[in-house]
Design an enzyme around this catalytic site. Structure first.
Site, PDB file in Angstrom:
ATOM      1  N   ASP A 161       2.224  -0.224  -1.532  1.00  0.00           N
ATOM      2  CA  ASP A 161       2.605   1.682  -1.130  1.00  0.00           C
ATOM      3  C   ASP A 161       3.813   2.160  -1.404  1.00  0.00           C
ATOM      4  O   ASP A 161       4.745   1.355  -1.162  1.00  0.00           O
ATOM      5  CB  ASP A 161       1.386   1.766  -0.079  1.00  0.00           C
ATOM      6  CG  ASP A 161       1.994   3.942  -0.303  1.00  0.00           C
ATOM      7  OD1 ASP A 161       1.251   4.000  -0.938  1.00  0.00           O
ATOM      8  OD2 ASP A 161       2.661   4.115   1.037  1.00  0.00           O
ATOM      9  N   GLU A 217       2.380   0.189  -6.271  1.00  0.00           N
ATOM     10  CA  GLU A 217       2.363   1.297  -6.626  1.00  0.00           C
ATOM     11  C   GLU A 217       4.909   2.146  -6.695  1.00  0.00           C
ATOM     12  O   GLU A 217       5.249   2.073  -5.272  1.00  0.00           O
ATOM     13  CB  GLU A 217       2.299   1.895  -5.314  1.00  0.00           C
ATOM     14  CG  GLU A 217       2.182   3.643  -5.974  1.00  0.00           C
ATOM     15  CD  GLU A 217       2.167   5.136  -4.718  1.00  0.00           C
ATOM     16  OE1 GLU A 217       2.006   6.059  -5.532  1.00  0.00           O
ATOM     17  OE2 GLU A 217       2.394   4.419  -3.625  1.00  0.00           O
ATOM     18  N   ASN A 227      -4.457  14.840  -2.448  1.00  0.00           N
ATOM     19  CA  ASN A 227      -3.381  15.506  -2.544  1.00  0.00           C
ATOM     20  C   ASN A 227      -3.183  16.446  -3.270  1.00  0.00           C
ATOM     21  O   ASN A 227      -2.240  17.184  -3.212  1.00  0.00           O
ATOM     22  CB  ASN A 227      -1.884  14.599  -2.685  1.00  0.00           C
ATOM     23  CG  ASN A 227      -1.745  13.660  -2.165  1.00  0.00           C
ATOM     24  OD1 ASN A 227      -2.034  14.517  -0.306  1.00  0.00           O
ATOM     25  ND2 ASN A 227      -1.312  12.845  -1.892  1.00  0.00           N
TER      26      ASN A 227
END
Length: 586
Positions: A267, A302, A397
């Protein structure tokens, strides 16, 4: 600093981590904790304390007779706290840890893994994927996903956090599977069930911060963190320290070895800042590939920076490609707020770039942006880019957690689905997307008191750039918010239509497209805009080529010549929303 090994009673070698508790195979366990500034550290084991010895590198260690199932903790300068590398907790994140040895697993069948070209990823949140929200319940769904054509499941983070509900990105015990999901053994059962169905298992891991409740490393070892820098989510980690690097590298090796995972997705690596000559992520990748398992291992990042560097090392196979998502999203919705603004200027032109080169932003000037982002990456294989139309990030989000199919023209959503699943990049679906799910996926957590208030208010502030959403932000701490985020609630007819569409596209991908991909690329993609909102793409391979005609709001200016196609939605010569695919083998 590398892990050492010691022989077991049957002569096999076992790994011994510097961090945490590991058995030696002879009835004793080794316990290790890095606390360089502590004055006194003791092991609390089954109700009794034993002093630990401090090494010159700041590690405290001791060996003791023990057996799996016993509770233990570390007593640091008089304070009893859990093991930050606990493999299991006796209860919540504040209490004692429990001895468990995931390496003792006896797998029923061998697993040879899968090559990366075959990857079709399914991102899954264990807690909402089934009504039960457990590893065991998810196991019962694995064959169904495999039959659909999914070849890899990606679990959102499972490292334990305080409370029951959450996305997993605020974990504080990254070695311990979250108990609301089940036991370590049940997680291993899920892995084995998925692999028995032919699917890889990838785990999302968070190495850039710890959550706000129960991260006792701040007290054990303040040296673990930088004094000045903070990430958007908490104190920044000091990766220049060997013990800190080892904490995360050992974690990666642990999941891959003891849980037989096929890969990890790291991440937000742009927040893993390391000025060391040998970056911690490069070292991690090298250490993983030194394992030399009898199956391929796949590391994914990511990275908001659009940097090809980690993929260039050969240790990382791919990175999530938000550029592709943003171009598709703005093309289908017309949204232009926040980070969508640069892509809303010319989304079809950006999509042409994404289908040609992978990333859109490669360091060139961009409309409405003062800073440049990225470097050229078109030299990378197309499979170095994980493309998606939605993810937990891009859906969750949002203030109201809407999925793309709820925001776009239904036929446009189908065209985007077909484009994603048949292009030679690695496609990723977010759970429920395969059946056209319209239920939202909201941001949810399980905080209490002041932390709950701060999280609720922070969620409100987060959408200041998304003015059209107003003030209707669901309370992330409410159980109702969690319950609303469960997929598979749509009308049965719609779900069946999308399920059939997904199955057909993935059958075509597996049978016709993947064989071309494995033959090797035979030159650059040839992608062109053929109308205001129409695209023609050709990807050449040594054994043939793939052609896509894509209409996302208008037909091409000049209708293509009539040609037999392998799949179509609508009429690409006349319909504003249409898709046609041609797969040709030499």
């Amino acid at each position: 600093m590398t892990q050492d090994t010691s022989p077991t009673a049957d002569g096999k070698a076992v790994s011994r981590h510097r961090w945490g508790a590991t058995p030696d195979g002879k009835g004793r366990w080794h316990f290790g904790l890095w606390a360089p500034s502590a004055q006194k550290v003791a092991l609390w084991l089954d109700g009794a304390e034993t002093a630990m010895r401090k090494g010159e590198d700041g590690f405290w260690s001791v060996s003791a007779e023990a057996e799996a199932g016993l509770d233990y903790a570390f007593v640091v300068d008089g304070e009893r706290r859990p093991d930050p590398a606990a493999r299991r907790q006796a209860g919540d994140v504040h209490g004692p840890s429990t001895l468990v040895d995931p390496a003792a697993r006896r797998w029923k069948k061998n697993w040879a893994g899968r090559v990366w070209d075959e990857a079709v990823i399914y991102e899954m949140h264990v807690g909402t994927f089934t009504p039960e929200g457990t590893f065991k319940a998810a196991s019962a769904k694995m064959q169904e996903l495999a039959d659909l054509g999914i070849t890899a499941i990606e679990l959102m983070p499972v490292g334990q956090w305080q409370g029951a509900r959450g996305w997993g990105y605020d974990g504080v015990l990254p070695y311990a599977p979250h108990p609301a999901y089940g036991t370590p053994e049940e997680m291993q059962d899920l892995v084995e069930t998925a692999q028995a169905a032919g699917m890889m298992v990838i785990l999302d891991v968070v190495y850039n911060h710890f959550g706000p409740d129960g991260a006792y490393l701040h007290a054990y070892a303040p040296e673990f963190f930088e004094e000045e820098r903070h990430t958007p989510w908490g104190a920044a980690i000091d990766f220049t320290k060997p013990a800190v690097r080892e904490f995360f590298i050992e974690n990666a090796l642990y999941w891959l070895r003891d849980y037989r995972l096929d890969g990890l997705r790291l991440d937000a690596v742009h927040q893993i800042i390391d000025p060391s000559p040998h970056h911690v992520l490069v070292e991690l990748g090298e250490r993983v590939h030194e394992l030399q398992f009898d199956r391929p291992l796949h590391l994914i990042t990511e990275d908001e920076r659009n940097e090809p560097e980690l993929r260039d090392t050969g240790c990382y196979v791919a990175s999530w490609n938000d550029d592709y998502h943003h171009a598709v999203h703005t093309a289908l919705t017309g949204e232009s707020e926040g980070y969508y603004a640069p892509f809303a200027h010319d989304p079809i032109g950006d999509l042409v770039l994404a289908l040609t080169r992978g990333h859109v932003e490669e360091g060139q000037p961009r409309h409405g942006k003062e800073t440049r982002r990225g470097r050229p990456a078109s030299h990378l294989p197309w499979t170095s880019f994980v493309n998606s139309n939605q993810t937990h990030d891009q859906v969750g989000n949002r203030a109201l957690g809407e999925r793309l199919v709820s925001l776009a023209d239904p036929r446009a959503a189908e065209v985007a689905h077909a484009m994603l699943l048949t292009s030679p990049f690695v496609p990723m679906l977010f759970m429920g997307e395969e059946v056209g799910e319209t239920a939202p996926f909201l941001f949810f957590c399980d905080h209490e008191g002041e932390l709950a208030r701060l999280t609720r208010e922070g969620r409100q502030r987060e959408f200041k750039d998304f003015l059209s959403f107003g003030e209707e932000v669901p309370d992330p701490n409410a159980e109702e918010t969690f319950e609303r985020s469960r997929p598979f609630q749509g009308p049965p007819e719609q779900m069946q239509h999308w399920r059939d569409l997904t199955r057909h596209l993935l059958e075509l991908r597996a049978e016709r497209i993947v064989p071309l991909m494995t033959s090797g690329r035979a030159g650059p993609a040839r992608v062109a805009r053929t109308g205001p909102r129409a695209i023609s793409a050709l990807w050449p391979f040594k054994d043939g080529y793939v052609v896509a005609r894509i209409n996302l709001g208008s037909p091409p200016d000049t209708p293509p010549t009539t040609e037999p196609h392998d799949f179509a939605i609508g009429d690409p010569a006349a319909d504003p929303f249409a898709f046609a695919l041609i797969v040709s083998r030499n």
